[in-house]
Design a protein around this motif. Structure first.
Motif, PDB file in Angstrom:
ATOM      1  N   LEU A  42      17.659 -27.496  -1.815  1.00 31.51           N
ATOM      2  CA  LEU A  42      18.116 -26.914  -0.552  1.00 31.51           C
ATOM      3  C   LEU A  42      17.327 -25.662  -0.182  1.00 31.51           C
ATOM      4  CD1 LEU A  42      20.180 -26.888   1.793  1.00 31.51           C
ATOM      5  CD2 LEU A  42      21.670 -25.494   0.323  1.00 31.51           C
ATOM      6  N   LEU A  43      17.119 -24.768  -1.152  1.00 35.48           N
ATOM      7  CA  LEU A  43      16.478 -23.486  -0.844  1.00 35.48           C
ATOM      8  C   LEU A  43      15.052 -23.659  -0.320  1.00 35.48           C
ATOM      9  CD1 LEU A  43      17.817 -21.422  -3.881  1.00 35.48           C
ATOM     10  CD2 LEU A  43      18.555 -21.226  -1.498  1.00 35.48           C
ATOM     11  N   PRO A  44      14.155 -24.375  -1.021  1.00 39.27           N
ATOM     12  CA  PRO A  44      12.794 -24.525  -0.483  1.00 39.27           C
ATOM     13  C   PRO A  44      12.746 -25.313   0.816  1.00 39.27           C
ATOM     14  CG  PRO A  44      12.842 -25.076  -2.825  1.00 39.27           C
ATOM     15  CD  PRO A  44      14.270 -24.989  -2.365  1.00 39.27           C
ATOM     16  N   THR A  45      13.655 -26.284   1.001  1.00 41.57           N
ATOM     17  CA  THR A  45      13.585 -27.101   2.220  1.00 41.57           C
ATOM     18  C   THR A  45      14.068 -26.342   3.454  1.00 41.57           C
ATOM     19  OG1 THR A  45      15.702 -28.128   1.591  1.00 41.57           O
ATOM     20  CG2 THR A  45      13.698 -29.362   1.093  1.00 41.57           C
ATOM     21  N   VAL A  46      15.141 -25.540   3.328  1.00 39.17           N
ATOM     22  CA  VAL A  46      15.570 -24.764   4.504  1.00 39.17           C
ATOM     23  C   VAL A  46      14.534 -23.691   4.825  1.00 39.17           C
ATOM     24  CG1 VAL A  46      18.039 -25.208   4.182  1.00 39.17           C
ATOM     25  CG2 VAL A  46      17.024 -23.150   3.188  1.00 39.17           C
ATOM     26  N   VAL A  51      13.448 -20.688 -14.543  1.00 41.11           N
ATOM     27  CA  VAL A  51      14.380 -21.228 -13.557  1.00 41.11           C
ATOM     28  C   VAL A  51      15.280 -20.129 -12.995  1.00 41.11           C
ATOM     29  CG1 VAL A  51      16.281 -22.846 -13.175  1.00 41.11           C
ATOM     30  CG2 VAL A  51      14.326 -23.536 -14.558  1.00 41.11           C
ATOM     31  N   GLY A  52      15.774 -19.264 -13.875  1.00 37.72           N
ATOM     32  CA  GLY A  52      16.642 -18.173 -13.415  1.00 37.72           C
ATOM     33  C   GLY A  52      15.930 -17.243 -12.452  1.00 37.72           C
ATOM     34  N   SER A  53      14.695 -16.881 -12.768  1.00 37.24           N
ATOM     35  CA  SER A  53      13.946 -15.954 -11.916  1.00 37.24           C
ATOM     36  C   SER A  53      13.639 -16.561 -10.560  1.00 37.24           C
ATOM     37  CB  SER A  53      12.633 -15.546 -12.606  1.00 37.24           C
ATOM     38  OG  SER A  53      12.898 -14.900 -13.837  1.00 37.24           O
ATOM     39  N   LEU A  54      13.159 -17.800 -10.585  1.00 38.26           N
ATOM     40  CA  LEU A  54      12.734 -18.375  -9.306  1.00 38.26           C
ATOM     41  C   LEU A  54      13.920 -18.685  -8.398  1.00 38.26           C
ATOM     42  CD1 LEU A  54      13.031 -21.811  -9.128  1.00 38.26           C
ATOM     43  CD2 LEU A  54      11.416 -21.588 -11.009  1.00 38.26           C
ATOM     44  N   LEU A  55      15.056 -19.131  -8.973  1.00 41.53           N
ATOM     45  CA  LEU A  55      16.223 -19.373  -8.132  1.00 41.53           C
ATOM     46  C   LEU A  55      16.754 -18.070  -7.548  1.00 41.53           C
ATOM     47  CD1 LEU A  55      18.268 -22.143 -10.006  1.00 41.53           C
ATOM     48  CD2 LEU A  55      16.960 -22.363  -7.886  1.00 41.53           C
ATOM     49  N   LEU A  56      16.733 -17.004  -8.332  1.00 39.36           N
ATOM     50  CA  LEU A  56      17.193 -15.706  -7.839  1.00 39.36           C
ATOM     51  C   LEU A  56      16.329 -15.229  -6.676  1.00 39.36           C
ATOM     52  CD1 LEU A  56      19.021 -13.215  -8.101  1.00 39.36           C
ATOM     53  CD2 LEU A  56      17.389 -12.296  -9.770  1.00 39.36           C
ATOM     54  N   VAL A  57      15.005 -15.296  -6.836  1.00 33.46           N
ATOM     55  CA  VAL A  57      14.108 -14.849  -5.767  1.00 33.46           C
ATOM     56  C   VAL A  57      14.275 -15.727  -4.530  1.00 33.46           C
ATOM     57  CG1 VAL A  57      11.692 -14.582  -5.082  1.00 33.46           C
ATOM     58  CG2 VAL A  57      12.442 -13.847  -7.357  1.00 33.46           C
ATOM     59  N   LEU A  58      14.377 -17.047  -4.732  1.00 34.12           N
ATOM     60  CA  LEU A  58      14.528 -17.953  -3.597  1.00 34.12           C
ATOM     61  C   LEU A  58      15.829 -17.692  -2.834  1.00 34.12           C
ATOM     62  CD1 LEU A  58      13.222 -21.409  -4.896  1.00 34.12           C
ATOM     63  CD2 LEU A  58      12.319 -20.074  -2.983  1.00 34.12           C
ATOM     64  N   VAL A  59      16.912 -17.436  -3.568  1.00 35.52           N
ATOM     65  CA  VAL A  59      18.187 -17.137  -2.909  1.00 35.52           C
ATOM     66  C   VAL A  59      18.061 -15.884  -2.054  1.00 35.52           C
ATOM     67  CG1 VAL A  59      20.550 -16.361  -3.295  1.00 35.52           C
ATOM     68  CG2 VAL A  59      19.691 -18.327  -4.554  1.00 35.52           C
ATOM     69  N   VAL A  60      17.497 -14.821  -2.623  1.00 33.72           N
ATOM     70  CA  VAL A  60      17.385 -13.551  -1.904  1.00 33.72           C
ATOM     71  C   VAL A  60      16.491 -13.704  -0.673  1.00 33.72           C
ATOM     72  CG1 VAL A  60      16.530 -11.180  -2.031  1.00 33.72           C
ATOM     73  CG2 VAL A  60      17.839 -12.140  -3.940  1.00 33.72           C
ATOM     74  N   GLY A  62       9.852 -32.834  -6.938  1.00 31.95           N
ATOM     75  CA  GLY A  62      10.558 -33.182  -5.708  1.00 31.95           C
ATOM     76  C   GLY A  62      10.964 -31.955  -4.927  1.00 31.95           C
ATOM     77  N   GLU A  63      11.527 -30.957  -5.629  1.00 29.91           N
ATOM     78  CA  GLU A  63      12.128 -29.820  -4.945  1.00 29.91           C
ATOM     79  C   GLU A  63      11.096 -28.889  -4.310  1.00 29.91           C
ATOM     80  OE1 GLU A  63      13.212 -31.315  -7.451  1.00 29.91           O
ATOM     81  OE2 GLU A  63      15.384 -31.242  -7.665  1.00 29.91           O
ATOM     82  N   TRP A  64       9.962 -28.690  -4.944  1.00 32.53           N
ATOM     83  CA  TRP A  64       8.994 -27.735  -4.426  1.00 32.53           C
ATOM     84  C   TRP A  64       7.891 -28.394  -3.599  1.00 32.53           C
ATOM     85  CZ3 TRP A  64       9.501 -22.792  -3.791  1.00 32.53           C
ATOM     86  CH2 TRP A  64       8.393 -21.998  -3.506  1.00 32.53           C
ATOM     87  N   LEU A  65       7.610 -29.676  -3.867  1.00 29.41           N
ATOM     88  CA  LEU A  65       6.501 -30.336  -3.180  1.00 29.41           C
ATOM     89  C   LEU A  65       6.965 -31.397  -2.181  1.00 29.41           C
ATOM     90  CD1 LEU A  65       3.991 -30.758  -6.159  1.00 29.41           C
ATOM     91  CD2 LEU A  65       4.009 -28.974  -4.421  1.00 29.41           C
ATOM     92  N   LEU A  66       7.608 -32.462  -2.688  1.00 24.81           N
ATOM     93  CA  LEU A  66       7.898 -33.608  -1.833  1.00 24.81           C
ATOM     94  C   LEU A  66       9.022 -33.328  -0.837  1.00 24.81           C
ATOM     95  CD1 LEU A  66       7.542 -36.553  -4.382  1.00 24.81           C
ATOM     96  CD2 LEU A  66       5.795 -35.443  -2.975  1.00 24.81           C
ATOM     97  N   GLY A  67      10.083 -32.650  -1.278  1.00 21.64           N
ATOM     98  CA  GLY A  67      11.189 -32.344  -0.376  1.00 21.64           C
ATOM     99  C   GLY A  67      10.773 -31.461   0.786  1.00 21.64           C
ATOM    100  N   PRO A  68      10.177 -30.294   0.518  1.00 17.58           N
ATOM    101  CA  PRO A  68       9.735 -29.442   1.630  1.00 17.58           C
ATOM    102  C   PRO A  68       8.713 -30.127   2.531  1.00 17.58           C
ATOM    103  CG  PRO A  68       9.851 -28.171  -0.391  1.00 17.58           C
ATOM    104  CD  PRO A  68      10.081 -29.600  -0.778  1.00 17.58           C
ATOM    105  N   GLN A  69       7.813 -30.947   1.964  1.00 16.00           N
ATOM    106  CA  GLN A  69       6.840 -31.630   2.794  1.00 16.00           C
ATOM    107  C   GLN A  69       7.529 -32.592   3.758  1.00 16.00           C
ATOM    108  OE1 GLN A  69       4.171 -34.363   0.914  1.00 16.00           O
ATOM    109  NE2 GLN A  69       2.660 -34.254   2.558  1.00 16.00           N
ATOM    110  N   GLY A  83      21.981 -27.089 -10.113  1.00 17.92           N
ATOM    111  CA  GLY A  83      20.655 -26.477 -10.037  1.00 17.92           C
ATOM    112  C   GLY A  83      19.672 -27.306  -9.238  1.00 17.92           C
ATOM    113  N   ALA A  84      19.731 -28.643  -9.410  1.00 21.84           N
ATOM    114  CA  ALA A  84      18.817 -29.518  -8.663  1.00 21.84           C
ATOM    115  C   ALA A  84      19.102 -29.469  -7.172  1.00 21.84           C
ATOM    116  CB  ALA A  84      18.926 -30.954  -9.180  1.00 21.84           C
ATOM    117  N   MET A  85      20.379 -29.448  -6.793  1.00 22.75           N
ATOM    118  CA  MET A  85      20.712 -29.387  -5.373  1.00 22.75           C
ATOM    119  C   MET A  85      20.303 -28.045  -4.765  1.00 22.75           C
ATOM    120  SD  MET A  85      21.811 -32.325  -4.500  1.00 22.75           S
ATOM    121  CE  MET A  85      22.499 -32.008  -2.868  1.00 22.75           C
TER     122      MET A  85
END
Length: 495
Positions: A317-321, A189-198, A54-61, A311-313
């Motif tokens: 949020l990060l990929p969709t914005v 999860v830790g790595s990808l959330l950190l990179v996405l935040v930055v 949902g977070e990486w595919l369906l939400g951003p789409q 974490g889910a929120m």
């Protein structure tokens, strides 16, 4: 040993005392550091699965095409309902040590109905391999430096199959399968959330952030043009898998939460043979056990609400914005064919090849974490079910679940490899998400039946049942629409 019966058709559960958390996690005192180090874990595995679909595919789409308004609130409601549902599923696991696919067998008319039906719905939702194909698509772009062409789809599928073999190697090299999955997801999860935040903080304007947050908390009519099936896919795979979330809750047993400590776990090939009881154990209703139950329940709430929900929120949020900003800047929209690599391609055009490759790595990590969790869960749930209901199988494998688990994993790998040829990755994920919503029409009712028969300290309050019914109504609507559209060719509800 004294025992008690819960439900029908399965043997009674033995009675024992709840272990103390300090006993299970082998610490003298359980403070915040110990909770992070030893207690948190099952939520990370579930979060690793959730962020890739949902977070990486369906939400951003959906946001990339329709914007936040009318879409964001579906994400928030889904995440809230699913996290609550997770807690109620885990309540049964912690109180009995039985995983859900086995526990369903105690619901009338019994295991001969519920175990096959549970596995059938679960497999039909996840065997198509959309998450695996998406991971292969990201890996192809990482290797080739571009998205795939239509005549290269077979290379994408071969890469996805290769990543499935990596999952096999991770589990085979483990002493304890659940622990290996936890540690892998801490890194992923830790790595990808950190990179996405930055990246997102550095690139996305405040106005887009504000619009995204406002969209998450503002009820509004769905945007014109979006179908209920698209919304249903988004709702079903926001957080985890709506009515089928139970498939990822087995890890509370293997982690040793509550009575799971008395039942055992599935070990890796390096872990040696470990006892895994085919029937659960529950606790005696005493003041001491009631006090211990409250402690276990608090730890469960921390694991689900502080880690999984937050974490889910963030993962949504990060990929969709980021997607919303890239759509506005580029003037193009993601499609079902390119959404797994769309962000990386657009960022590469705007900020150079370094950003392109960085985001491709993030995309591969995101989708691989989903692949890791779902592939293992397909094998784990079937193994747990067969081990529990078949004395003949237990004799044949000499009470060592690994003798079934690993050969069956290779068999499932072959099935997924074939299923990936049916459609594009995002289309496969949408089918899986709507099939997950089917589970919301069945399993909350089964859960209410089981949890109302737990030892008194572990039983839910009346309002817990009300929220479970809300799960049925919310996710069930989207499944009914999905079936109506499948049969008639037109949606039940138009926006």
């Amino acid at each position: 040993m004294a025992s008690t019966q819960i439900g029908v058709s399965r043997p009674p559960l033995d009675l024992d005392d709840l272990p103390a958390p300090e006993e299970v996690f082998k610490v003298r005192k359980l403070g915040p550091r110990q909770i992070v180090q030893f207690v948190i874990g099952p939520s990370l595995i579930a979060l690793g699965i959730s962020i890739g679909s949902g977070e990486w595919l369906l939400g951003p789409q959906a946001v990339g095409k329709f914007g936040f308004v009318g879409v964001g609130w579906v994400i928030t409601v889904s995440a809230l309902l699913q996290t609550f549902y997770n807690v109620e599923i885990a309540r049964y696991v912690v109180a009995t040590g039985e995983v859900p696919v086995v526990g369903w067998g105690r619901v009338p008319p019994g295991w001969k109905f519920w175990v096959p039906v549970s596995l059938l719905v679960f497999y039909f939702a996840f065997l198509f391999g959309g998450w695996a194909a998406g991971a292969g698509q990201g890996l192809f772009a990482l290797i080739a430096g571009r998205g795939y062409r239509p005549d290269e789809i077979e290379y994408v599928r071969l890469l996805a199959i290769g990543l499935l073999f990596v999952v096999f190697l991770i589990t085979a090299g483990a002493r304890k399968v659940s622990r290996a999955l936890e540690l892998t997801n801490w890194v992923l999860v830790g790595s990808l959330l950190l990179v996405l935040v930055v990246v997102t903080v550095a690139i996305v304007p405040f106005s887009v952030w504000s619009e995204g947050v406002r969209g998450l908390v503002t009820p509004a009519a769905p945007p014109e043009g979006i179908t209920a099936s698209q919304l249903g896919g988004l709702a079903g795979f926001t957080a985890l898998a709506s009515g089928l979330n139970w498939y990822a809750m087995n890890h509370y047993r293997d982690k040793g939460y509550g009575m799971g400590h008395r039942v055992g776990f599935i070990s890796g090939l390096r872990g040696g043979k470990q006892e895994l009881r085919p029937v659960g154990v529950t606790f005696v209703d005493t003041p001491a056990n009631a006090s211990l139950w409250r402690r276990w329940y608090r730890l469960l709430l921390i694991d689900q609400w502080a880690v999984f929900f937050v974490g889910a929120m963030l993962g949504m949020l990060l990929p969709t914005v980021l997607m919303a900003h890239l759509v506005a800047v580029s003037g193009t929209q993601p499609t079902a064919a390119n959404v797994p690599t769309f962000s990386a391609e657009q960022l590469g055009l705007l900020y150079g090849q370094g950003m392109f490759y960085l985001m491709l790595v993030v995309g591969v990590l995101v989708l691989f974490s989903t692949q890791l969790g779902i592939f293992e869960a397909l094998v784990r749930n079937f193994t747990d079910a067969m081990h529990a209901v078949s004395p003949k199988l237990r004799r044949r494998i000499e009470d060592d679940p690994r003798r079934f688990y690993y050969p069956f994993m290779l068999f499932v790998l072959v099935l997924i490899a074939g299923a990936m040829h049916l459609a594009l990755p995002v289309e496969l994920v949408q089918i899986s998400a709507n099939m997950s919503n089917l589970g919301a029409l069945m399993f909350p009712f089964a859960l209410m039946y089981l949890n109302s028969r737990l030892p008194r300290p572990a039983r839910p309050r009346w309002w817990h049942h009300v929220v479970l019914v809300l799960n049925v109504v919310f996710f069930g609507f989207f499944f009914v629409n999905f079936v109506f559209e499948l049969v008639t060719g037109g949606p039940l509800v138009r926006f």
